[in-house]
Structures are given as C-alpha cells and as structure tokens.
Enzyme design. Sequence first.
Site, PDB file in Angstrom:
ATOM      1  N   LYS A 179      10.062   9.804   7.555  1.00  0.00           N
ATOM      2  CA  LYS A 179       9.660  10.245   6.224  1.00  0.00           C
ATOM      3  C   LYS A 179       8.134  10.317   6.153  1.00  0.00           C
ATOM      4  CE  LYS A 179       8.451   8.367   2.560  1.00  0.00           C
ATOM      5  NZ  LYS A 179       7.315   9.259   2.251  1.00  0.00           N
ATOM      6  N   GLY A 231       1.557   1.591   6.218  1.00  0.00           N
ATOM      7  CA  GLY A 231       1.062   1.974   4.895  1.00  0.00           C
ATOM      8  C   GLY A 231       0.379   0.800   4.240  1.00  0.00           C
ATOM      9  N   SER A 232       0.358   0.820   2.916  1.00  0.00           N
ATOM     10  CA  SER A 232      -0.392  -0.191   2.179  1.00  0.00           C
ATOM     11  C   SER A 232       0.332  -1.532   2.183  1.00  0.00           C
ATOM     12  CB  SER A 232      -0.583   0.277   0.743  1.00  0.00           C
ATOM     13  OG  SER A 232       0.681   0.441   0.135  1.00  0.00           O
ATOM     14  N   ALA A 235       3.061  -1.757  -0.652  1.00  0.00           N
ATOM     15  CA  ALA A 235       4.359  -1.148  -0.302  1.00  0.00           C
ATOM     16  C   ALA A 235       5.049  -1.971   0.774  1.00  0.00           C
ATOM     17  CB  ALA A 235       4.149   0.287   0.174  1.00  0.00           C
ATOM     18  N   GLU A 253       2.931  -2.278   9.549  1.00  0.00           N
ATOM     19  CA  GLU A 253       1.514  -2.099   9.899  1.00  0.00           C
ATOM     20  C   GLU A 253       0.796  -1.781   8.606  1.00  0.00           C
ATOM     21  OE1 GLU A 253       0.422  -2.779  12.723  1.00  0.00           O
ATOM     22  OE2 GLU A 253       2.061  -2.487  14.146  1.00  0.00           O
ATOM     23  N   CYS A 289      -7.145   2.208   8.991  1.00  0.00           N
ATOM     24  CA  CYS A 289      -6.784   0.818   8.632  1.00  0.00           C
ATOM     25  C   CYS A 289      -7.594  -0.234   9.365  1.00  0.00           C
ATOM     26  CB  CYS A 289      -5.306   0.616   8.931  1.00  0.00           C
ATOM     27  SG  CYS A 289      -4.887   1.106  10.625  1.00  0.00           S
ATOM     28  N   GLU A 388      -9.467  -3.485   0.258  1.00  0.00           N
ATOM     29  CA  GLU A 388      -9.571  -2.307   1.121  1.00  0.00           C
ATOM     30  C   GLU A 388     -10.001  -1.103   0.270  1.00  0.00           C
ATOM     31  OE1 GLU A 388      -5.868  -0.653   2.659  1.00  0.00           O
ATOM     32  OE2 GLU A 388      -6.761  -0.668   4.655  1.00  0.00           O
TER      33      GLU A 388
END
Length: 481
Positions: A179, A231-232, A235, A253, A289, A388
């Site tokens: 996705k 992602g964040s 999430a 990650e 990241c 971040e």
Amino acid sequence: MSAVREHFYIGGGWRSPASAATITVVSPNTEQAIGSVPDGTAADIDAAVAAARAAFDDPNGWSRWAPAQRADAMERLADALDKRAPQMIEAVSSQNGMPVAISEKLEAVFPQLLLRYYAGLLRQESFEETRPGLLGGSTLVTREPIGVVGAIVPWNFPQALASFKYAPGLAAGCTFVIKPSPETVFDSYVLAEAIDEAGIPAGVINIVPGGREVGAYLVEHPGVDKIAFTGSTAAGRSIAEACGRLLRPVTLELGGKSAAIILDDADLDLVRIGEQLFSATLLNNGQTCFLGTRVLAPRSRYQEIVDVFTGLAASLQVGDSLDPKTQIGPMASARQRDRVESYIAKGRNGGARITVGGGRPQGLDNGWFVEPTIFADVDNSSTIAQEEIFGPVLSLIPYCGDDEAIRIANDSTYGLGGSVWTSDHDRGVELARRVSSGTIGINNYLPDPTAPFGGVKSSGLGRELGPEALSAYTVAKSIYL
Ligand code: NAD
C-alpha cells in the site's frame, strides 16, 4: 510527468477499482494537478489479499519454488526495473520533490541492488538443517515463509522503502500486498509494469494505493500474516497495538531525531566532506528518517562549526526537483511545508538563533519550497530538538566533552541513525558504541544492504536489510525425527 491510471495491479493483471474515488497527484514544484489514480478501498484490499493468499497457498506456487527459481525471477525483476530507471526517477521526483540527483542514485538503484543481493543470498542459504538431538533422535529444522505480507510505505523514499520489504520477503517465499502513500503513486505503476514483464507469478505482488484507513484495514485483515511498516511513530504505535491484539508479527521503521556528533578533532573542510555531511544531515530536502538533524558541536570549535553549517546551507541550490542541478527541492505536500514552517516559528519563538534561512526562497513563488535553515544555540530540551521536523532544518547544540555529547545524543525518545565526525577512527567507533541507536556512521552515513537497518526506542521494532531481514520473513518449524 502526468498520468491518469484507472486500474490496480492485482492478481497479475490490471483490475478495475471497487469505487470511483480517485487520488489526485499535485506537483510539489508547481502546485498543479499532474494526474490521478484510483483510491483504494476495503474491497480493493480484499481482492488484493485474496490474490496474495491464493498465490501463497498454491502448492506449486512461489512459496514452493526452488530457491534458485525464485532467485532467477528476482533478478529478472531487477533487470526490468533497470530498463525503467528513467521513468522511475521522473515518477518519484515529480511527486514528492526529491531532487532527481538523489532519485537517480537511490530510488532507481536501491531496489535492484536489494533484489540482486537477496537473490544471491537465496542461492547460498539453506532453509533447513537436521540437528542431532540430546534425547536420542534428531530434528529437521526448517525456515518457512511467513505468508502474506501487508507492506505499508511512506512517500519519502517510496520505491527504496518498498523494496526493503519485498526483496527479502520474496526471497523467503512470501507474497505481498503493497500500500503506497497517496502522495507517491505513479512510481508504483512503474514497479507493477516491471513485475509483469519479469514474469513474477500472478498474485505474488499486488499494489493498492490509498490513505490511512485503507492501511489500517490491511493491518487488521484476517488474510494477512505479517505487517511491514515504515512511517511515522504515531501511526506505528497504532499499528503495533492492532498487531499486538492480533498476535501478528510486525516490523516498524519509524521516525528519528538523530545526532550528528562533531568531535573536536573533526575535519570540517567542506571540499573534502561537504557531500557526506549533506547526505548525513539534509538528504532529500531533510525528509529522511535517519538524518542527524541535531548537530552536536564542541564549545572549543563552536563558532567555526556554526560557520561551516551556515555556509553549507547557504550554498545549496534550491529549486525544481526535476532540475539536475537542484540540491534541495520542495516539500512533498502543502501540509508538510506547513509543518516545517510551524517548527521554524517554534524555534524562533523559543529563543534559538537562525543563522541562515527561516523563510521561503525568493523567486520560487509556486511550489512548496522552504529555505534550508540553521538554528544555532539550541537547547536539547526544546521542541525543535526533540520533535521530528522532516524538512531542511538543523539544530546546532553546543557541548563540553565527549560524555556530555553522549548524554545529549541519547536524550531523545528516538534512536534511529546518527553520525560521529572525527579524524580518529577508533575514537569515533568507541563513541558510536555509546549512542543509543540502531545505526550510526563514522564521517558519513550510508545504510548498506548487507547490514541490518532499524531503530530503538520510538524509532521502531525489528530490522530491515541484511540476512536479518530474510529471517524476519520466515518462521522456524521443528520436525522431530
Ligand atoms: P505516515 O505514518 O503518515 O504514513 C506512512 C504510511 O502509512 C502511508 O502509506 C500512510 O497512508 C499509512 N498509514 C498512516 N496511518 C496508518 C495507520 N494508522 N494504519 C495503517 N497505515 C497507516 O508517515 P509519512 O508522513 O508518510 O512518512 C513520514 C514518516 O515516516 C516520518 O516520521 C519518517 O521518519 C518516517 N520514516 C521512517 C523510516 C525508517 O526507516 N525508520 C523511513 C522513512 C520514513
């Protein structure tokens, strides 16, 4: 690049979406719409998972192929991606603002590198061994593919980060529903075309772009055996909760706020180290990241280091991501620029000193551009040092002595990357050992396919890359003989 796509790549073919909803892609360079793709729904995810499930469960299918046969197919996919490198570079850079100088080195190269690396491992690895037992018998220990994987990827390195998942997973014999983020969708069609050409069997990789609800639906889908997420952290936490409840294996990650520790003996000549310093702190418009966005500077050389970073940021060419000369392109979305600008305002209001940047670049009136910005005299407890930002903004933090540098570096909820800059290699390695993070570089930062990549603390769980990632897509089974 402009494109209108009307189908999803599901079950080895182009399938009509379940709904008429579309995702409109907007150029970060011009703020103009550049095309659309269907917006995935739960029904599309159902179809994709069913295709991946059927491919995985096929008794003569991908998961049962001899390792060398899978390795051949993965190498064909790498070849098909090589042929499409120009389309991939343009697709990625026209959507997320990544300068083409970077997408041509990473997005159009890393997936092939990983496919060939894992194909190579596949030819050497044995997925089973017989162990003599202590109780008279012996045990056949096999490592079997974990099953159907839901791979959820962000927009910042959409192809490299997807391949972090599918390359080891394909090697293990897993099948995939990928996705992509709504911000980066066209590149996933280039991948689908390569999969098709490479003769990867139907249903082994299915791709459904969509937003977070569709991602959350995939995470909880009963037909899925593992989730691989980048992602964040926010999430990631909600995905971890769902996977905890379902007892579903997951790799996460997540975000980072890493430290670039400049030691008092560092070589700071930008002619020699400028490229490495840029890659470790500002790569991809600061939307990476692992970047060392907290620069720790010894008081003995503080002013010199402020001048070096101010000079580096001032020298960067900001512009259209499709221009080969551009070093800093636009932010990926209007929302992302708002976020970066709100952090710049917080830094200013919190008393940090801007030495360069802080606004929007002159002459770039369209597009989501932000000037590369350096904050000096930053306190590590301040918001801009703890959260971040995900933009071209660095915080310079003074310290006295190696112990204080380590204390500040580790005073973060994150632990993903980092770097140590020194003329003394051994001293650098000793300091790197003391930093709480999953990865760290000496006088550079360059993740390598052969070595595990991932974070500690709020930066995530599990590891991608290296032989470790291949193991993470298998499950051990003991057959007592
Ligand atoms: P995001 O978390 O908003 O979205 C990432 C992906 O997850 C997207 O595909 C999104 O649609 C989906 N998603 C969002 N919420 C979800 C949910 N609850 N359930 C299922 N899917 C969901 O992140 P982003 O803004 O797209 O990406 C930037 C973030 O990614 C930054 O925090 C960055 O540090 C992180 N990142 C981490 C790494 C790493 O390797 N650690 C690499 C790149 C980016």
